[in-house]
Write an enzyme that holds these catalytic residues in place. Structure first.
Site, PDB file in Angstrom:
ATOM      1  N   LYS A  65      40.630  63.947  29.523  1.00 49.98           N
ATOM      2  CA  LYS A  65      39.616  63.532  30.083  1.00 49.98           C
ATOM      3  C   LYS A  65      38.830  64.991  30.472  1.00 49.98           C
ATOM      4  O   LYS A  65      37.666  65.142  30.550  1.00 49.98           O
ATOM      5  CB  LYS A  65      39.941  63.140  31.619  1.00 49.98           C
ATOM      6  CG  LYS A  65      40.393  61.548  31.598  1.00 49.98           C
ATOM      7  CD  LYS A  65      41.326  60.997  32.609  1.00 49.98           C
ATOM      8  CE  LYS A  65      41.737  59.691  32.336  1.00 49.98           C
ATOM      9  NZ  LYS A  65      42.669  58.968  33.247  1.00 49.98           N
ATOM     10  N   GLN A  79      45.105  60.807  38.975  1.00 49.31           N
ATOM     11  CA  GLN A  79      45.811  60.081  37.950  1.00 49.31           C
ATOM     12  C   GLN A  79      46.813  59.426  38.658  1.00 49.31           C
ATOM     13  O   GLN A  79      47.694  59.516  39.297  1.00 49.31           O
ATOM     14  CB  GLN A  79      46.313  61.260  36.904  1.00 49.31           C
ATOM     15  CG  GLN A  79      46.870  60.767  35.879  1.00 49.31           C
ATOM     16  CD  GLN A  79      46.068  60.025  34.899  1.00 49.31           C
ATOM     17  OE1 GLN A  79      44.745  60.317  34.732  1.00 49.31           O
ATOM     18  NE2 GLN A  79      46.506  58.872  34.467  1.00 49.31           N
ATOM     19  N   ASP A 130      36.619  55.682  38.950  1.00 51.00           N
ATOM     20  CA  ASP A 130      37.450  54.715  38.229  1.00 51.00           C
ATOM     21  C   ASP A 130      37.110  53.347  38.574  1.00 51.00           C
ATOM     22  O   ASP A 130      37.383  52.446  37.788  1.00 51.00           O
ATOM     23  CB  ASP A 130      38.835  55.096  38.769  1.00 51.00           C
ATOM     24  CG  ASP A 130      39.704  55.931  37.816  1.00 51.00           C
ATOM     25  OD1 ASP A 130      39.406  55.932  36.453  1.00 51.00           O
ATOM     26  OD2 ASP A 130      40.672  56.536  38.280  1.00 51.00           O
TER      27      ASP A 130
END
Ligand code: NAP
Length: 299
Positions: A54, A98, A121
């Site tokens: 990412k 994460q 997200d």
């Protein structure tokens, strides 16, 4: 007959190119480049790899990457304090914590603490709630299901009126996937571990999206000829004789499905590359909302 292979890497490249051009446009108009904060707690190798991918993608697109690596014994209070600080920081457009988190930290509390404006997200209950409501618009759509929608559209799949079966009902893939397909006017059936006869549902499906996490659960014999098959599953299986001793497969038995389906995504190289591309897209969208280039949907 052999299905057309949907090339996720090529579609993801297009999404990233578009995101990169939008970053350039923002900067050229005098706005700060988008900033994505990543938070990794502990040293899980898979999570570490995902975060590195990412961050590399951010660099390639001109997005500022702000990384926080915390020790595995970080308390929930410490993590919540960091999330609050990032939420208040105007140079941060998106916050990505994460998953999975260590056992002492409540994932729900952390995801709920990310402000909806920075929830790139798309996992915040408020964003998912807006997605579930007719006539409402989430600020961000969850990356993996949103990436599947781009693959379907780019492949020319007819969505309106199509019979779609989603296998899996998780908060991050299956449920939002079903909501996005409904939003696109498909008729959606959601199957899960208690579904009595998966094959009976699949036989009617023009579109199958599998997000289970079990290899070879969907076989060619279960599919309607010509169906579009999107395999979200990512499973590592033994591969004796290979250098690593293992390989990645999806939920779909590719060899039997490719002979029956009309279109199919491979694993790897299908949905996987789309997830990070859509995270970049959401981060740029957040910066565009901050800059007033894109309207913020009513909350
Ligand atoms: P999850 O939270 O474990 O959910 C799995 C779902 O599959 C559950 O709803 C479960 O039903 C259902 N299920 C389990 N066994 C089944 C069976 N035999 N028949 C029908 N349904 C069954 O997993 P997830 O987070 O949604 O992820 C799903 C898969 O996608 C995993 O392989 C994951 O690694 C992969 N993934 C890939 C990407 C990507 O970027 N490519 C992104 C995210 C996830 P119940 O609800 O009844 O338990």
């Amino acid at each position: 007959m052999s299905a057309e292979i949907i090339d996720g890497r090529a579609v993801a490249r297009k999404v990233r190119e578009s995101a990169s051009a939008r970053v350039s446009a923002l900067v050229a108009a005098g706005h700060a480049a988008p900033g994505l904060a990543t938070v990794l707690v502990g040293q899980d190798p898979a999570s570490d790899t995902y975060v590195r991918m990412k961050r590399r993608s951010c660099e390639e697109l001109g997005i500022r990457s702000i990384h926080h690596a915390l020790p595995a014994d970080t308390s929930e209070e410490e993590l919540l304090a960091l999330v609050a600080a990032l939420d208040a920081d105007p140079s941060v457009d998106g916050i990505l914590v994460q998953l999975p988190l260590p056992r002492q930290i409540d994932e729900k509390a952390v995801l709920g603490a990310i402000g909806i404006r920075k929830d790139v997200d798309g996992f915040h209950p408020h964003n998912l709630g807006l997605l579930a409501m007719k006539g409402r618009e989430p600020l961000f759509r969850p990356c993996t299901p949103a990436g599947v929608m781009v693959l379907l559209r780019e492949s020319g799949v007819t969505l309106s009126g199509a019979e779609a079966v989603v296998i899996g009902r998780s908060n991050i893939v299956g449920m939002p996937m079903a909501m996005l397909l409904i939003e696109a006017d498909a008729t959606v059936t959601v199957c899960h571990s208690r579904t009595r006869d998966l094959a009976a549902h699949l036989r009617r499906a023009d579109i199958v999206v599998s997000a289970i996490g079990r290899p070879a659960t969907v076989t060619g014999a279960m599919l309607k000829p010509g169906a579009t098959v999107i395999d979200v599953g990512t499973n590592r299986v033994d591969a004796p004789g290979t250098q690593s001793g293992s390989r990645l497969v999806g939920d779909v038995d590719f060899d039997s499905a490719v002979a029956v389906a009309g279109r199919i995504t491979p694993v790897p190289g299908g949905v996987g590359p789309m997830t990070i591309a859509m995270l970049m897209d959401n981060t740029v969208r957040s910066a565009e909302m901050r800059a007033g280039v894109v309207a913020i949907p009513a909350l």
